[in-house]
Design an enzyme around this catalytic site. Structure first.
Site, PDB file in Angstrom:
ATOM      1  N   ASP A  47       9.889 -17.524 -29.427  1.00 22.38           N
ATOM      2  CA  ASP A  47      10.717 -17.346 -28.222  1.00 22.38           C
ATOM      3  C   ASP A  47      12.197 -17.212 -28.610  1.00 22.38           C
ATOM      4  O   ASP A  47      13.049 -16.943 -27.766  1.00 22.38           O
ATOM      5  CB  ASP A  47      10.486 -18.447 -27.178  1.00 22.38           C
ATOM      6  CG  ASP A  47      10.907 -19.825 -27.653  1.00 22.38           C
ATOM      7  OD1 ASP A  47      11.248 -19.987 -28.846  1.00 22.38           O
ATOM      8  OD2 ASP A  47      10.887 -20.773 -26.821  1.00 22.38           O
ATOM      9  N   SER A  48      12.489 -17.363 -29.914  1.00 19.40           N
ATOM     10  CA  SER A  48      13.837 -17.040 -30.410  1.00 19.40           C
ATOM     11  C   SER A  48      14.190 -15.589 -30.082  1.00 19.40           C
ATOM     12  O   SER A  48      15.356 -15.208 -30.135  1.00 19.40           O
ATOM     13  CB  SER A  48      13.916 -17.270 -31.925  1.00 19.40           C
ATOM     14  OG  SER A  48      12.866 -16.583 -32.585  1.00 19.40           O
ATOM     15  N   ASP A  83       4.418 -17.790 -29.275  1.00 20.12           N
ATOM     16  CA  ASP A  83       5.194 -18.988 -28.925  1.00 20.12           C
ATOM     17  C   ASP A  83       5.186 -19.161 -27.401  1.00 20.12           C
ATOM     18  O   ASP A  83       5.599 -18.261 -26.662  1.00 20.12           O
ATOM     19  CB  ASP A  83       6.637 -18.761 -29.412  1.00 20.12           C
ATOM     20  CG  ASP A  83       7.353 -20.044 -29.728  1.00 20.12           C
ATOM     21  OD1 ASP A  83       6.744 -21.117 -29.614  1.00 20.12           O
ATOM     22  OD2 ASP A  83       8.537 -19.950 -30.120  1.00 20.12           O
ATOM     23  N   LYS A  89       1.954 -21.493 -30.324  1.00 20.84           N
ATOM     24  CA  LYS A  89       2.801 -22.610 -30.759  1.00 20.84           C
ATOM     25  C   LYS A  89       3.431 -23.236 -29.520  1.00 20.84           C
ATOM     26  O   LYS A  89       3.777 -22.520 -28.578  1.00 20.84           O
ATOM     27  CB  LYS A  89       3.907 -22.113 -31.708  1.00 20.84           C
ATOM     28  CG  LYS A  89       4.876 -23.227 -32.122  1.00 20.84           C
ATOM     29  CD  LYS A  89       5.820 -22.785 -33.219  1.00 20.84           C
ATOM     30  CE  LYS A  89       7.033 -22.043 -32.730  1.00 20.84           C
ATOM     31  NZ  LYS A  89       7.852 -22.782 -31.748  1.00 20.84           N
ATOM     32  N   GLU A 148       6.180 -26.659 -28.260  1.00 25.46           N
ATOM     33  CA  GLU A 148       7.184 -27.607 -28.751  1.00 25.46           C
ATOM     34  C   GLU A 148       6.915 -29.021 -28.240  1.00 25.46           C
ATOM     35  O   GLU A 148       6.440 -29.219 -27.126  1.00 25.46           O
ATOM     36  CB  GLU A 148       8.587 -27.176 -28.296  1.00 25.46           C
ATOM     37  CG  GLU A 148       9.031 -25.865 -28.905  1.00 25.46           C
ATOM     38  CD  GLU A 148      10.487 -25.521 -28.578  1.00 25.46           C
ATOM     39  OE1 GLU A 148      11.216 -26.354 -28.016  1.00 25.46           O
ATOM     40  OE2 GLU A 148      10.878 -24.382 -28.900  1.00 25.46           O
ATOM     41  N   GLU A 172      11.508 -28.435 -37.608  1.00 22.44           N
ATOM     42  CA  GLU A 172      12.784 -27.712 -37.572  1.00 22.44           C
ATOM     43  C   GLU A 172      13.941 -28.708 -37.523  1.00 22.44           C
ATOM     44  O   GLU A 172      13.915 -29.688 -36.750  1.00 22.44           O
ATOM     45  CB  GLU A 172      12.827 -26.806 -36.327  1.00 22.44           C
ATOM     46  CG  GLU A 172      14.166 -26.081 -36.187  1.00 22.44           C
ATOM     47  CD  GLU A 172      14.165 -24.960 -35.157  1.00 22.44           C
ATOM     48  OE1 GLU A 172      13.120 -24.707 -34.528  1.00 22.44           O
ATOM     49  OE2 GLU A 172      15.233 -24.337 -34.993  1.00 22.44           O
TER      50      GLU A 172
HETATM   51  O1  KIV Z   1      11.106 -19.235 -31.813  1.00 22.21           O
HETATM   52  C1  KIV Z   1      11.114 -19.280 -33.048  1.00 22.21           C
HETATM   53  O2  KIV Z   1      11.453 -18.314 -33.741  1.00 22.21           O
HETATM   54  C2  KIV Z   1      10.728 -20.526 -33.691  1.00 22.21           C
HETATM   55  C3  KIV Z   1      10.859 -20.632 -35.169  1.00 22.21           C
HETATM   56  C4  KIV Z   1      12.267 -20.728 -35.574  1.00 22.21           C
HETATM   57  C5  KIV Z   1      10.043 -21.748 -35.715  1.00 22.21           C
HETATM   58  O3  KIV Z   1      10.306 -21.421 -33.023  1.00 22.21           O
END
Ligand code: KIV
Length: 284
Positions: free
Chosen positions: A43-44, A82, A112, A114, A181
């Site tokens: 989600d970055s 994510d 993924k 959090e 992280e």
């Molecule tokens: O969203 C993302 O890119 C991440 C990574 C930095 C682990 O969560």
């Protein structure tokens, strides 16, 4: 294709492994061909691709759009989608519905999410449903307002103990790996030693089983300063600036297009709109 069994084998055989983010077809194809075992549609992308100040505005539809493109590009990498903010926090049912869309519509192989706390029960429910879960602890960007900024976590004994116990609980709940992280190296190494499943570090030192970087950071394809933990393996922003300046100049002075770039009246070359190869459109 890399599977959850391979990822576990990496740890069992003490083989360090790399993960990178990917947000589109082309980067996924290039990284896949370079042999990356895991691609994370992070989600970055909200910050890197869409220009948001945090990851919070990213929606599930945004994520699925990018995940589908990545799935069209990758052939051998394991693909992890994510779960964006508010796509899994309301209930385990909401999480199953959102995660299901990543696998069913976007061709992802895992998701993924959090945090510890309520994410532990959500992890249990997802894995029972057949959806592999990668956890994410430490500096969890979706908690940016709770953390008071993007700050290293686990510096105090009590914070460190909490992250360690969350990691162990996520493993118990069925997570196949955990991203650590922005935590001190000693803590990341301690967590890694205490778990059977692999850890994947970012800003967490060398003591994790795997490492992850954001694609654009790794390539120097950014406008600002890179965080201290990033290693730039290329300097693409400078390269692009150089190429664009030269193009602007050559169009201005008439050296581009030259005779070699013209179509002749009786022959035809490829256009940029023609397909260059067979592309599978299956995953969305
Ligand atoms: O969203 C993302 O890119 C991440 C990574 C930095 C682990 O969560």
């Amino acid at each position: 294709m890399t599977t959850v069994l391979d990822v576990q084998r990496f740890k069992d055989e003490h083989r360090r492994f790399a993960m990178l983010t990917a947000y589109d077809f082309l980067s996924a194809r290039i990284l896949d061909e370079a042999g990356i075992p895991i691609l994370l549609v992070g989600d970055s992308l909200g910050m890197v691709m869409l220009g948001y100040p945090t990851t919070l505005p990213v929606t599930l539809d945004d994520m699925l759009h990018h995940a589908k493109a990545v799935a069209r590009g990758a052939r051998q990498a394991m693909l992890v989608g994510d779960m964006p903010f508010m796509s899994y926090q309301a209930s385990a049912e909401q999480a199953i519905t959102s995660a299901g869309r990543f696998l069913q519509e976007a061709g992802m192989h895992a998701i993924k999410l959090e945090g510890g706390g309520p994410s532990i029960e959500v992890t249990r429910r997802l894995t029972e449903t057949g959806i592999p879960v990668m956890g994410h602890l430490g500096l969890t960007p979706q908690f940016v307002h709770q953390m008071g900024g993007f700050k290293v976590q686990g510096k105090t004994e009590s914070q460190a103990a909490r992250i360690l116990s969350d990691a162990q609980a996520l493993e118990q709940a069925g997570a196949f790996s955990i991203v650590l992280e922005g935590v001190p190296s000693e803590l990341a190494a301690r967590i890694t030693r205490s778990l059977h499943i692999p850890t994947i570090g970012i800003g967490a030192g060398p003591g994790t089983d795997g490492q992850v970087l954001v694609f654009h950071d790794m390539l120097g394809l950014t406008t600002g300063k890179a965080p201290k933990f990033v290693k730039r393996y290329a300097n693409l922003a400078e390269e692009i600036t150089r190429a664009a300046s030269r193009y602007i100049e050559e169009v201005g002075n008439g050296t581009f297009p030259g005779p070699e770039h013209e179509y002749s009246a009786n022959g035809s070359g490829p256009t940029s709109k023609e397909p260059r190869e067979e592309v599978k459109y299956g995953a969305g």
